[in-house]
Scaffold this motif. Structure first.
Motif, mmCIF file in Angstrom:
data_model
loop_
_atom_site.group_PDB
_atom_site.id
_atom_site.type_symbol
_atom_site.label_atom_id
_atom_site.label_comp_id
_atom_site.label_asym_id
_atom_site.label_seq_id
_atom_site.Cartn_x
_atom_site.Cartn_y
_atom_site.Cartn_z
ATOM 1 N N ASP A 16 1.058 -0.992 0.146
ATOM 2 C CA ASP A 16 -0.122 0.338 0.019
ATOM 3 C C ASP A 16 0.635 1.065 0.129
ATOM 4 O O ASP A 16 0.755 2.392 -0.234
ATOM 5 C CB ASP A 16 -1.014 0.151 1.066
ATOM 6 N N GLU A 17 1.702 0.976 0.040
ATOM 7 C CA GLU A 17 3.292 2.530 0.219
ATOM 8 C C GLU A 17 3.294 2.764 -1.281
ATOM 9 O O GLU A 17 4.013 3.795 -0.858
ATOM 10 C CB GLU A 17 4.279 2.867 1.631
ATOM 11 N N LEU A 18 3.541 1.803 -1.933
ATOM 12 C CA LEU A 18 4.144 2.266 -2.795
ATOM 13 C C LEU A 18 4.008 3.415 -3.715
ATOM 14 O O LEU A 18 4.856 3.969 -4.708
ATOM 15 C CB LEU A 18 3.921 1.145 -3.883
ATOM 16 N N PRO A 19 3.165 4.076 -4.074
ATOM 17 C CA PRO A 19 2.320 4.797 -4.612
ATOM 18 C C PRO A 19 3.380 6.446 -3.921
ATOM 19 O O PRO A 19 2.986 7.640 -4.927
ATOM 20 C CB PRO A 19 0.551 5.295 -4.420
ATOM 21 N N GLN A 20 3.716 5.990 -2.940
ATOM 22 C CA GLN A 20 4.448 6.979 -2.474
ATOM 23 C C GLN A 20 5.693 7.482 -2.801
ATOM 24 O O GLN A 20 5.965 8.432 -3.148
ATOM 25 C CB GLN A 20 4.858 6.420 -0.954
ATOM 26 N N LEU A 21 6.099 6.534 -3.714
ATOM 27 C CA LEU A 21 7.530 6.759 -4.544
ATOM 28 C C LEU A 21 6.994 7.796 -5.933
ATOM 29 O O LEU A 21 8.046 8.435 -6.214
ATOM 30 C CB LEU A 21 8.183 5.215 -5.696
ATOM 31 N N ILE A 22 5.780 7.689 -5.713
ATOM 32 C CA ILE A 22 5.427 8.906 -6.727
ATOM 33 C C ILE A 22 5.649 10.261 -6.190
ATOM 34 O O ILE A 22 6.134 11.378 -6.250
ATOM 35 C CB ILE A 22 4.024 8.926 -7.043
ATOM 36 N N ASN A 23 5.187 10.252 -4.725
ATOM 37 C CA ASN A 23 5.684 11.814 -3.712
ATOM 38 C C ASN A 23 7.447 11.957 -4.177
ATOM 39 O O ASN A 23 7.651 12.924 -4.160
ATOM 40 C CB ASN A 23 5.135 11.514 -2.520
ATOM 41 N N VAL A 24 8.324 11.476 -4.051
ATOM 42 C CA VAL A 24 9.545 11.015 -3.764
ATOM 43 C C VAL A 24 9.230 11.758 -4.594
ATOM 44 O O VAL A 24 10.504 12.121 -5.682
ATOM 45 C CB VAL A 24 10.185 9.847 -3.302
ATOM 46 N N LEU A 25 9.491 11.538 -6.330
ATOM 47 C CA LEU A 25 9.661 11.850 -7.774
ATOM 48 C C LEU A 25 9.813 12.983 -7.922
ATOM 49 O O LEU A 25 9.735 13.896 -8.436
ATOM 50 C CB LEU A 25 9.364 10.621 -8.349
ATOM 51 N N LYS A 26 7.878 13.701 -7.102
ATOM 52 C CA LYS A 26 7.373 14.247 -7.418
ATOM 53 C C LYS A 26 8.238 15.762 -6.376
ATOM 54 O O LYS A 26 8.086 16.591 -7.180
ATOM 55 C CB LYS A 26 5.860 14.984 -7.263
ATOM 56 N N GLY A 27 8.775 15.187 -5.372
ATOM 57 C CA GLY A 27 9.485 16.346 -4.385
ATOM 58 C C GLY A 27 9.095 16.603 -3.053
ATOM 59 O O GLY A 27 10.170 17.276 -2.403
ATOM 60 N N ASP A 28 8.046 15.989 -3.368
ATOM 61 C CA ASP A 28 7.211 16.231 -1.910
ATOM 62 C C ASP A 28 8.112 14.744 -0.610
ATOM 63 O O ASP A 28 7.924 15.687 0.389
ATOM 64 C CB ASP A 28 5.160 15.541 -1.958
ATOM 65 N N MET A 29 8.491 14.282 -1.321
ATOM 66 C CA MET A 29 8.982 13.319 0.107
ATOM 67 C C MET A 29 10.525 13.186 -0.790
ATOM 68 O O MET A 29 10.203 12.977 -2.054
ATOM 69 C CB MET A 29 8.304 12.451 0.724
ATOM 70 N N SER A 30 10.711 12.114 0.093
ATOM 71 C CA SER A 30 12.077 11.610 0.382
ATOM 72 C C SER A 30 12.078 10.279 0.901
ATOM 73 O O SER A 30 11.045 9.231 0.721
ATOM 74 C CB SER A 30 13.420 12.518 0.997
ATOM 75 N N LEU A 31 13.408 9.329 -0.069
ATOM 76 C CA LEU A 31 13.141 7.728 0.160
ATOM 77 C C LEU A 31 13.234 7.640 1.747
ATOM 78 O O LEU A 31 12.755 6.619 2.159
ATOM 79 C CB LEU A 31 14.260 7.123 -0.742
ATOM 80 N N VAL A 32 14.230 8.196 2.655
ATOM 81 C CA VAL A 32 14.311 8.047 3.105
ATOM 82 C C VAL A 32 14.405 9.742 4.246
ATOM 83 O O VAL A 32 14.962 10.448 3.838
ATOM 84 C CB VAL A 32 15.448 8.113 3.771
ATOM 85 N N GLY A 33 13.520 9.663 5.194
ATOM 86 C CA GLY A 33 12.900 10.719 6.504
ATOM 87 C C GLY A 33 11.971 10.577 7.433
ATOM 88 O O GLY A 33 12.237 9.208 7.708
ATOM 89 N N PRO A 34 11.540 11.173 8.118
ATOM 90 C CA PRO A 34 10.947 11.213 9.054
ATOM 91 C C PRO A 34 8.905 11.145 8.643
ATOM 92 O O PRO A 34 9.075 12.150 7.119
ATOM 93 C CB PRO A 34 10.668 12.334 10.077
ATOM 94 N N ARG A 35 8.581 9.860 8.776
ATOM 95 C CA ARG A 35 7.601 10.105 8.209
ATOM 96 C C ARG A 35 6.232 11.004 8.224
ATOM 97 O O ARG A 35 7.013 11.834 9.151
ATOM 98 C CB ARG A 35 6.879 8.485 8.998
ATOM 99 N N PRO A 36 5.811 10.997 7.042
ATOM 100 C CA PRO A 36 4.989 12.301 7.334
ATOM 101 C C PRO A 36 3.955 12.414 8.075
ATOM 102 O O PRO A 36 3.067 11.421 8.291
ATOM 103 C CB PRO A 36 5.023 12.364 5.655
ATOM 104 N N GLU A 37 3.496 13.034 8.767
ATOM 105 C CA GLU A 37 2.241 13.165 10.017
ATOM 106 C C GLU A 37 0.973 14.018 9.361
ATOM 107 O O GLU A 37 1.320 15.350 8.928
ATOM 108 C CB GLU A 37 2.610 12.958 10.847
ATOM 109 N N ARG A 38 -0.643 13.887 9.696
ATOM 110 C CA ARG A 38 -1.172 14.228 9.534
ATOM 111 C C ARG A 38 -1.032 15.616 10.300
ATOM 112 O O ARG A 38 -0.387 15.559 11.589
ATOM 113 C CB ARG A 38 -2.049 14.068 9.757
ATOM 114 N N GLU A 39 -1.724 16.660 10.087
ATOM 115 C CA GLU A 39 -1.665 18.328 11.132
ATOM 116 C C GLU A 39 -2.333 18.123 12.370
ATOM 117 O O GLU A 39 -1.812 18.965 13.388
ATOM 118 C CB GLU A 39 -1.884 19.185 10.218
ATOM 119 N N PHE A 40 -2.955 17.270 12.865
ATOM 120 C CA PHE A 40 -3.816 17.228 13.398
ATOM 121 C C PHE A 40 -3.264 16.446 14.722
ATOM 122 O O PHE A 40 -3.097 16.942 15.871
ATOM 123 C CB PHE A 40 -5.216 16.274 13.306
#
Length: 459
Positions: A342-366
């Motif tokens: 289920d995590e695979l689409p986050q590779l698109i986030n990495v390619l777009k520049g929103d995320m990195s392959l390695v880093g702290p996991r993203p969290e919701r503002e709440f």
């Protein structure tokens, strides 16, 4: 930890034994394959042998096959060994092409891989059975009741079993602590101890020639890599801003683009397979789940995942914790969560520049706001791009407390290097096969897991 020389000796012994077992596995594979050692094939093996052993040493170190303690079971040993040997096999075959040693039989490499797994697992299992129950040290654990209870089960010798734990409170008289130090081999200081008491305990420990291990406060982690310099006749410490320098950001982005691009290309059949089974289960729901997360410098972005829950899972409840037996998770969802697909689409986030392959996991503002109120250093996590995997995920478990995960995240940011990213990515393969890093949370867990969150891959 009891005796640093003894610990190094055990580590050296286990590493040497593993390398010898790899060598025996290759020799045995030749004999099983040919009942002989054909000259041309054997010469190719001898030419590659230094690289085979170097590759083996690299993955033994990365996956810490030399680290054994009483909590390791056969399944733990087997999982680490299989992943390490699989990586060794892949690079060994690549090395045979690179150095044009085409006479090195692929069948021998594959047979040797199977033998390596069997020999290493059997050896380590026997080693643990022989050494378990042996008392190897006495540790003085100093802290309040909460930390004493929390840390007692964690303090174990890295190689053997049987460490005896002696308890003391940070408020105890220093004479009493000094007396306990004399009866101990090393001490562990928890985070609740005052700076003055820590200083006194460390002083007495040095006088007694004892090792001290300090669980760092978040403030102490911020002081890492501080540069000392003289200011006239006064020494000062220069604490740099928290984050990555421009050159580190550039190198990291290059790795992200190349890595995510290759992974998307290689995993494209898997993308298609998961998309089909998600759609077949619920034709009315979207395949990709999108949710707003906070990225670098708290900039919001839409994070992608394959849908694993029913549509509108939080419409009635709002943001809630996901649990292991959550009835909102679909049948396909259970499968793709357990396999991390289920995590695979986050590779698109990495390619777009929103995320990195390695880093702290993203969290919701709440949840970020909730945790930032409790841990005022929590916001430092967002000085870098969030990652698909991270140091907290490969070092901790799902049940690891937020404060401990935060220590790992801050350590990662303060000590970032390309090599650290590579090690974390390699260790992530272990996380995929380790259940303790992917179990759901319970109601009393304080971690901010959300509608589509689960496991070690998130807070």
């Amino acid at each position: 930890m009891t005796n640093m020389g003894e610990s190094r000796n055990h580590r050296l012994f286990l590493i040497t034994a593993d390398l010898l077992l790899v060598l025996i596995a290759y020799i045995s594979a030749f004999y099983v394959r040919y009942f002989d050692f054909p000259g041309r094939n054997w010469d190719a093996f001898i030419s590659l042998l230094p690289w085979i052993l170097l590759i083996a040493l690299f993955f033994i170190a990365v996956y810490e096959l030399y680290s054994l303690d009483q909590k390791h079971q056969i399944s733990d040993i087997m999982r680490k060994t299989i992943v390490a040997v699989a990586m060794m096999t892949f690079l060994t075959m690549a090395a045979s092409y690179l150095f044009r040693e085409f006479a090195m039989p692929r069948s021998v490499v594959l047979i040797a891989s199977v033998f390596s797994v069997v020999l290493i697992v059997v050896f380590k299992t026997l080693y643990l059975k022989i050494t378990r129950g042996k008392v190897v040290g006495r540790v003085l654990l100093i802290g309040n009741e909460h930390n004493l209870k929390k840390m007692t089960n964690k303090i174990k010798h890295p190689m053997l079993r049987g460490t005896k734990v002696i308890h003391a409170h940070g408020t105890d008289a220093i004479d009493k602590i000094d007396h306990l130090l004399q009866r101990s081999d090393y001490a562990v200081l928890c985070t609740d101890i005052s700076k003055e008491t820590k200083s006194q305990i460390i002083y007495h420990a040095m006088e007694r020639n004892k090792n001290v291990y300090v669980i760092p406060t978040l403030y102490e982690l911020l002081l890492q890599r501080a540069a000392t310099s003289p200011l006239e006749d006064t020494m000062v410490m220069g604490v740099k801003p928290f984050g990555l320098t421009w050159d580190k950001v550039f190198v990291k982005r290059v790795l992200d683009i190349i890595g995510s691009g290759l992974l998307i290309l290689l995993a494209s059949p898997v993308f298609a397979f998961v998309a089909v089974i998600v759609k077949l289960e619920d034709r009315k729901s979207e395949i990709i789940f999108k949710q707003e997360r906070l990225g670098k410098n708290d900039k919001p972005f839409m994070m992608y995942k394959f849908r694993s829950m029913i549509s509108g899972a939080e419409n009635q409840t709002g943001p809630v914790l996901a649990s292991a037996d959550d009835d909102r998770i679909t049948k396909v969802g259970h499968f793709i969560r357990s396999t991390r697909l289920d995590e695979l689409p986050q590779l698109i986030n990495v390619l777009k520049g929103d995320m990195s392959l390695v880093g702290p996991r993203p969290e919701r503002e709440f949840f970020t706001r909730q945790l930032a109120q409790k841990y005022y250093h929590y916001g430092y996590r967002n000085r870098v791009k969030p990652g698909v995997t991270g140091y907290a995920q490969v070092m901790g478990k799902y049940s690891t407390e937020v404060e401990d995960k935060l220590r790992f995240d801050l350590y990662y940011i303060r000590n970032y290097s390309l090599w650290l990213d590579v090690v974390i990515l390699l260790k992530t393969f272990l996380v995929i096969f380790e259940k303790s890093k992917s179990e759901g949370t319970s109601a009393e867990d304080e971690e901010g897991s959300s509608e589509e969150d689960r496991s070690s891959m998130n807070y």
